[in-house]
Enzyme design. Structure first.
Site, PDB file in Angstrom:
ATOM      1  CB  CYS A   1     109.872  29.970 127.098  1.00 40.49           C
ATOM      2  SG  CYS A   1     108.722  28.989 126.579  1.00 40.49           S
ATOM      3  CG  ASP A   2     114.004  29.870 127.096  1.00 32.44           C
ATOM      4  OD1 ASP A   2     113.599  30.539 128.074  1.00 32.44           O
ATOM      5  OD2 ASP A   2     114.267  28.648 126.829  1.00 32.44           O
ATOM      6  CB  CYS A  12     110.380  27.204 124.758  1.00 33.18           C
ATOM      7  SG  CYS A  12     108.787  28.345 124.779  1.00 33.18           S
TER       8      CYS A  12
END
Ligand code: NAP
Length: 302
Positions: free
Chosen positions: A133-134, A130
């Site tokens: 997200c990261d 992701c």
């Protein structure tokens, strides 16, 4: 007794909830994880009709609120099995059971893994599925994105704005994703496209330090130094819990056509979890609406 229990709160499931509630049905949407589905991590959605640009997160939030405002119920619950027949299904979760006249399966898909020996061990230590997200953990660092679809291309564009350098690794010379994204990537100075390559190994002990790539045409190996690897090689369905009530194809997708009807009367399949050619936000929403209409019609004819 619910008229309709929807399993899955991605775009298809929440659209089904919205249409069912607006159709006067008592409807609950059950979701094992957070609502939103896959689109929640898309940094920018630019191809949903009528909305030129929106983040996947904002899109999901809007749909969730819209569905609740129309009267649909929502509960976080992991569905484990379905029993019964049209008019009297029982939908079991880890903690309780719901009675339903009809069921809409909108279970979506999960990220496909590369299948490398240390992939799981390195997840969170440089390997991610992701980018939104990261991505921030890799600010000013070098990363690779593996995949040739829209997800990989969008991720690479997103990461190019944060990272010093982004490799895009794809197993074929032609990309599966939209040409518009490929064009954008080719114009970026800090993006290097590596095709036709596959990831042979993820290297590093405490964190990812490099990847060994294999040239799919020549079998030549090359090492690239990276701090992270974003895997974006598509998805796989997760319908095994329903294999005894609806027919699945060899890949595990629920057999259903555009009418969303499955092999079991009173159960409908909407969105990415069913057999279909085009898996897009717009087609997921269309499926959700169709499934709700079909369920409402069947209930009214009972
Ligand atoms: P996808 O379109 O299925 O693409 C997966 C990519 O991974 C393909 O390029 C495939 O290569 C490659 N791949 C598959 N298995 C592999 C393996 N074992 N090793 C190496 N590479 C592998 O998946 P996606 O990009 O996640 O997109 C899923 C769906 O969502 C698509 O319909 C996509 O258009 C849609 N989507 C839409 C948007 C948007 O509309 N904004 C955003 C994201 C995704 P091959 O090409 O060689 O098969």
């Amino acid at each position: 007794m619910y008229d309709i229990v929807v399993i899955g709160a991605g775009t298809a499931g929440m659209t089904a909830g919205l249409y069912a509630a607006r159709g006067g049905m008592k409807v609950i949407v059950l979701e094992g994880e957070g609502y939103g589905g896959q689109i929640v991590v898309s940094p920018e959605v630019e191809n949903y009709p009528g909305i030129p640009n929106i983040s996947g997160y904002d899109f999901s939030e809007g749909l969730y609120k819209q569905m609740l405002d129309c009267g649909a119920e929502y509960k976080q619950a992991n569905v484990t099995r379905i029993e019964g027949d049209f008019g009297s299904f029982k939908v079991y979760t880890d903690s309780e059971a719901f009675d339903a006249k009809t069921v809409i399966l909108a279970t979506g898909v999960k990220n496909r893994k590369l299948g490398l020996s240390n992939e799981e061990q390195m997840t969170g230590l440089g390997v991610s599925y992701c980018a939104t997200c990261d991505g921030n953990f890799f600010r000013k660092k070098t990363v690779a994105v593996n995949g040739g679809g829209n997800t990989a291309l969008e991720d690479a564009i997103f990461l190019s704005k944060i990272c010093e350098k982004v490799y895009v690794i794809h197993r074929r010379n032609a990309f599966r994703g939209e040409e518009a994204y490929v064009k954008q990537l080719k114009a970026l100075d800090n993006v290097e496209i590596m095709t036709p390559y596959t990831v042979d190994s993820i290297n590093g002990t405490e964190r990812v330090t490099s990847l060994t790539l294999n040239n799919a045409e020549t079998n030549d190996k090359v090492d690239i130094d990276v701090n992270g690897l974003f895997v974006a090689i598509g998805q796989v369905p997760n319908n095994q819990a329903f294999a005894d009530v609806v027919e699945l194809d060899e890949a595990g997708y629920i057999k259903a056509l555009e009418d969303t009807l499955t092999s079991k009367k009173g159960i409908y399949a909407a969105g990415d979890c069913r057999t279909k050619e085009v898996r897009q936000l717009a087609t997921a929403a269309a499926d959700g609406a169709t499934a709700a209409y079909k369920a409402i019609n069947d209930i009214n004819l009972m």
